[in-house]
Design a protein around this motif. Structure first.
Motif, mmCIF file in Angstrom:
data_model
loop_
_atom_site.group_PDB
_atom_site.id
_atom_site.type_symbol
_atom_site.label_atom_id
_atom_site.label_comp_id
_atom_site.label_asym_id
_atom_site.label_seq_id
_atom_site.Cartn_x
_atom_site.Cartn_y
_atom_site.Cartn_z
ATOM 1 N N ALA A 1 0.852 -1.195 0.000
ATOM 2 C CA ALA A 1 0.000 0.000 0.000
ATOM 3 C C ALA A 1 0.879 1.233 0.000
ATOM 4 N N VAL B 1 -1.287 8.518 0.502
ATOM 5 C CA VAL B 1 -1.548 9.665 -0.377
ATOM 6 C C VAL B 1 -1.382 10.934 0.450
ATOM 7 N N TYR C 1 3.670 5.189 -5.689
ATOM 8 C CA TYR C 1 2.458 4.742 -6.383
ATOM 9 C C TYR C 1 2.833 3.688 -7.426
ATOM 10 N N THR D 1 -9.303 3.207 2.066
ATOM 11 C CA THR D 1 -8.326 2.663 1.130
ATOM 12 C C THR D 1 -8.985 2.467 -0.234
ATOM 13 N N LEU D 2 -8.206 2.670 -1.281
ATOM 14 C CA LEU D 2 -8.680 2.482 -2.647
ATOM 15 C C LEU D 2 -7.617 1.717 -3.430
ATOM 16 N N LEU E 1 -4.882 0.960 -6.336
ATOM 17 C CA LEU E 1 -3.910 1.839 -6.995
ATOM 18 C C LEU E 1 -4.503 2.491 -8.238
ATOM 19 N N ASP F 1 -7.266 3.630 -8.730
ATOM 20 C CA ASP F 1 -8.171 4.730 -8.378
ATOM 21 C C ASP F 1 -7.429 5.909 -7.751
ATOM 22 N N ALA F 2 -6.180 6.098 -8.146
ATOM 23 C CA ALA F 2 -5.386 7.199 -7.584
ATOM 24 C C ALA F 2 -6.044 8.552 -7.829
ATOM 25 N N ALA G 1 -8.553 9.144 -5.196
ATOM 26 C CA ALA G 1 -7.880 9.453 -3.936
ATOM 27 C C ALA G 1 -7.459 10.915 -3.892
ATOM 28 N N LEU H 1 -3.633 3.857 -0.962
ATOM 29 C CA LEU H 1 -3.812 3.107 -2.195
ATOM 30 C C LEU H 1 -3.247 1.713 -1.998
ATOM 31 N N THR H 2 -4.035 0.692 -2.291
ATOM 32 C CA THR H 2 -3.574 -0.683 -2.136
ATOM 33 C C THR H 2 -3.111 -1.250 -3.469
#
Length: 325
Positions: free
Chosen positions: A36, A39, A94, A299-300, A302, A304-305, A308, A323-324
């Protein structure tokens, strides 16, 4: 590997999931398979073209990660393949993998999950380096935190309370202030409805704050100086309210006050390693004991950056967004 890239500067839509080369592992570094990534507002600034990475750092966004060591570079001791770690970075978080200088690695604290740990390194190092190391916090100090419900704010509340201080926070809603109170904040100030200078003075019998940790910058500069106690220390770590402000030097002189501006990202490797070492020695036991805990808003994935970044930009979150991978 897959990573979030910034092909051009702009709004959240420019963030692009792409295939990029794996990072090389230099002497003194380890390769981490990322679980993870945290952000941070600095990522938003980088995306807009206002906060470029330091020379030699990855161009990918991301200043903190958690994961497992996949490769150990030459000259690295004390770490092994498979170790679960978190790390503060100059960039590159990321992504599915990131190369990390060994001095910036931290073990996962007891009681914290591998994913949750991604929300610790940047805020822990920022809070500890600025409040304890730079502003010379001592037990009993009153610390005013602007943005008390942010990732930095929620960490700072807990650290200051664990070390015996008194905490004042500003936030923009009753919900955020209530969460700050639950974390230990003593003085709650709604900046939309109250004057933080008047409130901090009233709550301290006219004395003011010994330390102010400020993410706003120019907009709050003069009022922050007014809110300082004698021998107070104002530490500016953000520019959300602008870069240029007017400083009343006479008022500062009368208080024997200090105005300090710092950042973490651009420090050299030795300086970062010094901060990380102190965090591991003194802050990590507070986390292991449960006195300080990561505060994760959501958490979202990756991919979906962009979402975020929208969440951070809207300032509706409390604590960290992750971000996972």
């Amino acid at each position: 590997m897959r990573a979030i890239t910034i092909p051009e500067f702009g709004d959240e839509s420019v963030l692009t999931l792409a295939e990029v080369p794996d990072p090389p592992v230099a002497e003194g570094e380890v390769l981490v398979d990322v679980a993870a990534a945290g952000v941070n507002r600095a990522d938003l600034m980088q995306r807009q073209g206002f906060y470029p990475p330091p020379k030699g750092a990855s161009e990918l966004p991301g200043l903190e990660v958690s994961g497992r060591i996949a490769e150990v570079g030459d000259g690295v001791t004390g770490w092994s393949i498979g170790d679960e770690v978190c790390a503060v970075l100059a960039g590159g978080g990321y992504a599915e993998r990131v190369a990390v200088p060994a001095g910036q690695l931290l073990p996962i604290p007891s009681g914290v999950s591998l994913v949750e740990a991604a929300g610790l390194p940047e805020v822990a190092c920022t809070v500890w380096s600025n409040i304890v190391m730079t502003a010379r916090f001592t037990g009993g100090d009153t610390v005013l935190l602007h943005g008390g419900s942010s990732g930095i704010g929620t960490m700072a509340i807990q650290v200051v309370k664990a070390l015996g201080g008194r905490v004042a926070v500003t936030a923009g809603s009753a919900e955020k202030l209530e969460r700050c109170r639950q974390l230990g904040a003593d003085i709650l100030i709604n900046y939309r409805e109250q004057d933080f200078v008047e409130e901090i003075k009233a709550a301290t019998d006219g004395r003011g704050a010994d330390i102010i940790l400020d993410v706003i910058g120019a907009k709050y500069l003069s009022r922050n100086v007014s809110a300082l106690a004698s021998d107070g220390r104002l530490v500016i770590i953000g520019l959300q309210g602008g870069r240029e402000g007017e400083l009343n030097i006479g008022e500062l002189l009368a208080k024997r006050g200090s105005v300090i501006a710092t950042s973490l990202r651009g420090r050299d490797l030795a300086d970062k390693a010094r901060i990380v070492s102190q965090v591991r020695e003194r802050l990590w036991p507070l986390i292991a004991s449960g006195a300080v805990r990561p505060v994760i808003d959501q958490t979202l994935p990756l991919a979906d950056a962009a979402e975020a970044h929208r969440i951070l930009n809207a300032s509706q979150h409390i604590g960290k967004v992750l971000l996972t991978v």
